[in-house]
Design an enzyme around this catalytic site. Structure first.
Site, mmCIF file in Angstrom:
data_model
loop_
_atom_site.group_PDB
_atom_site.id
_atom_site.type_symbol
_atom_site.label_atom_id
_atom_site.label_comp_id
_atom_site.label_asym_id
_atom_site.label_seq_id
_atom_site.Cartn_x
_atom_site.Cartn_y
_atom_site.Cartn_z
ATOM 1 N N LEU A 58 1.017 -1.288 0.173
ATOM 2 C CA LEU A 58 0.006 0.052 -0.031
ATOM 3 C C LEU A 58 0.781 1.177 0.033
ATOM 4 C CD1 LEU A 58 -2.662 -0.735 2.652
ATOM 5 C CD2 LEU A 58 -2.751 -1.323 0.350
ATOM 6 N N ASP A 59 0.444 2.302 -0.739
ATOM 7 C CA ASP A 59 1.324 3.498 -0.876
ATOM 8 C C ASP A 59 1.332 4.019 0.314
ATOM 9 O OD1 ASP A 59 1.381 3.147 -3.418
ATOM 10 O OD2 ASP A 59 -0.155 4.644 -3.795
ATOM 11 N N TYR A 60 2.320 4.857 0.875
ATOM 12 C CA TYR A 60 2.288 5.639 1.987
ATOM 13 C C TYR A 60 1.015 6.358 2.575
ATOM 14 C CZ TYR A 60 3.954 9.702 5.137
ATOM 15 O OH TYR A 60 3.972 10.678 5.989
ATOM 16 N N ARG A 172 -4.877 5.454 -8.324
ATOM 17 C CA ARG A 172 -4.782 6.767 -8.233
ATOM 18 C C ARG A 172 -4.566 7.317 -9.622
ATOM 19 N NH1 ARG A 172 0.027 7.499 -4.106
ATOM 20 N NH2 ARG A 172 -0.223 9.670 -4.556
#
Length: 294
Positions: A58-60, A172
């Site tokens: 998962l992204d930051y 995104r």
């Protein structure tokens, strides 16, 4: 922020990752990581005494369900699940603008932005009007409109996203390609969306189903709860986190609903929404396919 353990077995650990937290870091002094909170800071390294293996990432800025394997064998089995697309992931997101369709398939390839190819920081969706990108790969996301409303004075929509493939920044980039950038996404808003306190993308539900490798049945994780022990070989396994946005006062105080298109607030309603997005088609909805291969 707390990293809450959701499920654990001898092979797997599933946690609810907070937003604005790294999964791991090579900086031994970095404490804002999942590994720091649940294990040793170096647990993502093969040289660690008890290494962890992240079978998904998962992204930051993204919060939600994160599955971690405790050994190489378990990581390999989980990897085959992803490879055979026997896993399903469902994300709740708030995006800019009012989405003017009910259901969509987004099949724009995703590759690296040439301007950041050396760092692989930004990705780009290949659309009919996009410029060239580096090493594009096929990508597929399903989108279901749940609700429209306003964040302050800005039009926004709540959507359910289901990635069929797993490219870097896929959700995104695909939302941005439709001109419905995720609320609070600094990177894909051109560094303009800085008012919200977080990026509103959350991995809400994770599902996998039974599969066989060399005639051996792969067991599922066992829930950490006082209920009787689950059968050792259940036919499927899923985990869902609580809704993270409307329970956040910082968001709720700015939110005003306009129209609920598909109910999703209760667990039963959310599961029903997942059933809708799982169908190959739905009669009587506004549907569109976004693809450069038409």
């Amino acid at each position: 922020m707390e990293v809450k353990k959701l499920y654990e077995s001898g092979d797997y650990l599933i946690v609810n990752k907070p937003y604005d937290m790294y999964i791991n870091s090579d900086d031994e002094n970095e404490k804002n990581t999942v590994t720091y909170h649940i294990a040793s800071p170096d647990s993502h390294l093969s040289t660690s005494f008890q290494p962890l293996h992240f079978v998904q990432r998962l992204d930051y800025a993204t919060s939600g369900v994160l599955c971690i394997a405790k050994n190489k064998s378990a990581a390999g089995r989980a990897g085959k699940l992803f490879e055979k697309r026997l896993t399903k992931k469902y994300y709740l997101a708030v995006v800019r603008g009012h989405v003017e369709l009910d259901l969509a398939d987004i099949e724009y390839d995703v590759g690296m932005d040439p301007s950041t190819a050396d760092s692989s920081h930004r990705m780009v969706a290949v659309t009919p009007s996009s410029e060239a990108c580096v090493l594009p790969r096929a990508a597929h996301t399903r989108l279901l409109l749940l609700e429209t409303g306003y964040y302050g004075s800005d039009a926004v929509s709540v959507v359910l996203l289901k990635p069929i493939t797993g490219r870097r920044h896929q959700l995104r980039v695909h939302c941005s390609a439709l001109r419905h950038t995720i609320l609070g996404d600094y990177t894909y808003s051109g560094a303009a969306d800085v008012a919200p306190h977080r990026m509103f993308l959350h991995a809400t539900r994770f599902y996998w189903q039974l599969y066989y490798v060399s005639d051996d049945v792969h067991p599922e994780p066992v829930p950490l709860c006082p209920a009787p022990r689950a059968p050792p070989f259940p036919p499927s396994f899923h985990i869902k986190t609580p809704e993270p946005f409307f329970s956040d006062q910082k968001f709720a105080s700015q939110w005003k609903s306009e129209q609920v298109v598909c109910k999703y607030k209760s667990e039963a309603e959310f599961m029903a929404a997942c059933d809708v997005i799982d169908r190959s088609y739905v009669i009587g909805v506004r549907y569109k396919l976004f693809s450069c291969r038409e």
